[in-house]
Design a protein around this motif. Structure first.
Motif, PDB file in Angstrom:
ATOM      1  N   MET A 322      -7.596  -8.427 -34.372  1.00 49.29           N
ATOM      2  CA  MET A 322      -7.343  -8.658 -32.964  1.00 49.29           C
ATOM      3  C   MET A 322      -5.854  -8.843 -32.692  1.00 49.29           C
ATOM      4  O   MET A 322      -5.333  -8.384 -31.677  1.00 49.29           O
ATOM      5  CB  MET A 322      -8.128  -9.869 -32.470  1.00 49.29           C
ATOM      6  CG  MET A 322      -9.641  -9.693 -32.484  1.00 49.29           C
ATOM      7  SD  MET A 322     -10.207  -8.229 -31.573  1.00 49.29           S
ATOM      8  CE  MET A 322     -10.465  -7.060 -32.928  1.00 49.29           C
ATOM      9  N   LEU A 323      -5.168  -9.507 -33.593  1.00 50.95           N
ATOM     10  CA  LEU A 323      -3.718  -9.659 -33.461  1.00 50.95           C
ATOM     11  C   LEU A 323      -3.042  -8.292 -33.460  1.00 50.95           C
ATOM     12  O   LEU A 323      -2.200  -7.995 -32.603  1.00 50.95           O
ATOM     13  CB  LEU A 323      -3.193 -10.523 -34.615  1.00 50.95           C
ATOM     14  CG  LEU A 323      -1.684 -10.766 -34.662  1.00 50.95           C
ATOM     15  CD1 LEU A 323      -1.227 -11.518 -33.427  1.00 50.95           C
ATOM     16  CD2 LEU A 323      -1.324 -11.542 -35.938  1.00 50.95           C
ATOM     17  N   TRP A 324      -3.414  -7.452 -34.396  1.00 51.02           N
ATOM     18  CA  TRP A 324      -2.874  -6.081 -34.458  1.00 51.02           C
ATOM     19  C   TRP A 324      -3.190  -5.322 -33.174  1.00 51.02           C
ATOM     20  O   TRP A 324      -2.322  -4.668 -32.595  1.00 51.02           O
ATOM     21  CB  TRP A 324      -3.466  -5.361 -35.671  1.00 51.02           C
ATOM     22  CG  TRP A 324      -3.288  -3.874 -35.667  1.00 51.02           C
ATOM     23  CD1 TRP A 324      -4.033  -2.962 -34.990  1.00 51.02           C
ATOM     24  CD2 TRP A 324      -2.279  -3.116 -36.352  1.00 51.02           C
ATOM     25  NE1 TRP A 324      -3.578  -1.689 -35.215  1.00 51.02           N
ATOM     26  CE2 TRP A 324      -2.493  -1.749 -36.043  1.00 51.02           C
ATOM     27  CE3 TRP A 324      -1.232  -3.457 -37.198  1.00 51.02           C
ATOM     28  CZ2 TRP A 324      -1.696  -0.740 -36.558  1.00 51.02           C
ATOM     29  CZ3 TRP A 324      -0.440  -2.438 -37.716  1.00 51.02           C
ATOM     30  CH2 TRP A 324      -0.669  -1.101 -37.402  1.00 51.02           C
ATOM     31  N   ASN A 325      -4.426  -5.383 -32.712  1.00 52.38           N
ATOM     32  CA  ASN A 325      -4.842  -4.619 -31.539  1.00 52.38           C
ATOM     33  C   ASN A 325      -4.079  -5.019 -30.285  1.00 52.38           C
ATOM     34  O   ASN A 325      -3.594  -4.162 -29.535  1.00 52.38           O
ATOM     35  CB  ASN A 325      -6.344  -4.801 -31.295  1.00 52.38           C
ATOM     36  CG  ASN A 325      -7.189  -4.033 -32.283  1.00 52.38           C
ATOM     37  OD1 ASN A 325      -6.742  -3.059 -32.875  1.00 52.38           O
ATOM     38  ND2 ASN A 325      -8.413  -4.477 -32.492  1.00 52.38           N
ATOM     39  N   VAL A 326      -3.989  -6.314 -30.022  1.00 50.18           N
ATOM     40  CA  VAL A 326      -3.314  -6.767 -28.807  1.00 50.18           C
ATOM     41  C   VAL A 326      -1.852  -6.336 -28.813  1.00 50.18           C
ATOM     42  O   VAL A 326      -1.323  -5.881 -27.798  1.00 50.18           O
ATOM     43  CB  VAL A 326      -3.442  -8.298 -28.654  1.00 50.18           C
ATOM     44  CG1 VAL A 326      -2.546  -8.810 -27.529  1.00 50.18           C
ATOM     45  CG2 VAL A 326      -4.888  -8.680 -28.374  1.00 50.18           C
ATOM     46  N   ILE A 327      -1.202  -6.441 -29.959  1.00 49.30           N
ATOM     47  CA  ILE A 327       0.209  -6.059 -30.050  1.00 49.30           C
ATOM     48  C   ILE A 327       0.388  -4.560 -29.854  1.00 49.30           C
ATOM     49  O   ILE A 327       1.182  -4.102 -29.027  1.00 49.30           O
ATOM     50  CB  ILE A 327       0.795  -6.479 -31.410  1.00 49.30           C
ATOM     51  CG1 ILE A 327       0.866  -8.000 -31.516  1.00 49.30           C
ATOM     52  CG2 ILE A 327       2.192  -5.875 -31.613  1.00 49.30           C
ATOM     53  CD1 ILE A 327       1.208  -8.484 -32.913  1.00 49.30           C
TER      54      ILE A 327
END
Length: 405
Positions: A322-327
């Motif tokens: 999720m961290l990767w996706n949002v960024i």
């Protein structure tokens, strides 16, 4: 004090509600579909075939879908795709209600392929429409909320609900999914947007325009290829998760659903906390943290036989995702010109998601080969250990080539 995005933006509220409904259905299907497959066959290659069929459309149709999206009303496209998905899920429900027959798992694979084909169009259109619904400054908040809703419904609520519904009958989860897809289509249909400029160029020139733009943006291309390798490893591991849960952990459908639900708690935190994390440690460090966490999480799963350890590792993995996706999604939506967003986004996802069926096939082959040499248990652990090593290699590549700042 500014009003929250959900309060002040009706169109976003409708899109988020529709996405929440479809993600609930997807969360139910993510458990019910492979569970149905295991009732039809215990062959890892057959189970892998169902998983590969569901993700194969990303490899085959992601590129042409971008051209279609850039020349079509995305609102209508999303609604129609959800209605088509509802029809396909109804067909799967009828298959689940039928008397077991030899080879039924291959018919299930065909239906999974059709379902995935509609999903390609729907998901690409949903990412493309978002910048026309919310302001650029709101993209991180909107993407964070969208990803949180996806994880909350798709991983926290959907799987355990599916486990309970399977206890009532294997066809019941598919009936629920069909119903929520119809409701979601109605929500999207209510969105009102001013007429959008659409690309009227012929198909091939329009497609090559997007490809040429992507080719010139070397950093975006590197991110696309990297995501492809990430998802190859992810698919290789998750394809075997259902068998790992049944045979290594000894879980029932309901227990496996609650395991996925346990993992989703961290996913919501990862989505909502991504802006805070990136502000605290920086975007670049947050990207590196994703790779490191992925590697540690899959190593822990592959080496453990304890349910809570596996659940905690899955939680870490999803939170990092999720961290990767949002960024990266917010960065991509700003970077790509609006008139090319559908095509370039689809090309990006062709590389990023098209590798998933290859990972699923690789999982089936890998498990079969290891099982012949070292036994079933080591075979089911192999994909997790191998993917862990792969993520650490990608961390080194990211340090050298993926620089957002």
């Amino acid at each position: 004090m500014a009003m929250p995005l959900l309060v002040r933006n009706r169109n976003y509220r409708l899109l988020l509600t529709a996405g929440t409904l479809t993600n609930l259905g997807d969360g139910v299907i993510v458990l019910a579909l492979p569970w149905l497959a295991t009732l039809m066959s215990r062959d890892p290659l057959a189970i892998a075939a169902v998983a590969a069929a569901g993700s194969m459309p990303w490899l085959l149709f992601a590129l042409p879908s971008g051209v279609i999206i850039d020349r079509t009303d995305c609102r209508k496209l999303i609604a129609r795709a959800d209605m088509i998905r509802a029809g396909i899920v109804t067909a799967i429900m009828m298959l689940a209600l039928s008397e077991p027959v030899a080879g039924a798992v291959w018919l299930l694979s065909a239906l999974a392929f059709l379902l995935g084909s509609a999903e390609v169009m729907r998901d690409n259109a949903a990412q493309t429409i978002l910048p026309s619904i919310v302001a650029s400054a709101d993209l991180e908040v909107a993407n964070g909320q969208m990803w949180s809703a996806e994880q909350l419904m798709g991983q926290f609520i959907g799987p355990p609900l599916a486990g309970v519904l399977i206890g009532l009958g294997i066809a019941v989860p598919f009936g629920l999914d069909a119903a929520v897809l119809v409701l979601a289509a109605g929500m999207v249909w209510l969105i009102t947007l001013p007429p959008q400029l659409t690309n009227s160029a012929r198909f091939w020139p329009a497609l090559f325009e997007g490809i040429n733009w992507m080719r010139k943006d070397r950093l975006l291309f590197r991110f696309a290829v990297t995501l492809g390798m990430v998802n190859f490893l992810f698919s290789m591991a998750t394809t075997i998760t259902i068998l790992f849960s049944q045979e290594i952990l000894g879980l029932s459908a309901a227990e496996h659903g609650f395991l996925l639900s346990m993992a989703a708690t961290a996913a919501v935190a990862g989505s909502l906390g991504a802006p805070l994390i990136t502000k605290r440690i920086g975007v670049q460090a947050a990207l590196y943290l994703s790779f490191l966490t992925w590697g540690i999480a899959h190593a822990a799963i592959g080496l453990s036989s304890t349910t809570w350890v596996v659940g905690a590792a899955m939680a870490l993995f999803i939170a990092a995702s999720m961290l990767w996706n949002v960024i990266t999604v917010s960065w991509r939506q700003r970077r790509i010109p609006a008139e090319l967003l559908g095509r370039v986004n689809s090309i990006y996802r062709f590389f990023g998601w098209g590798s998933m069926p290859l990972g699923a096939v690789a999982a089936g082959i890998l498990v079969s080969l290891i099982e012949n040499e070292a036994g079933r248990e080591l075979a089911l652990r192999g994909p997790f250990v191998l993917s862990a090593a792969g993520y650490l290699v990608l961390l080194v590549y990211a340090r050298l080539k993926l620089r957002l700042q």
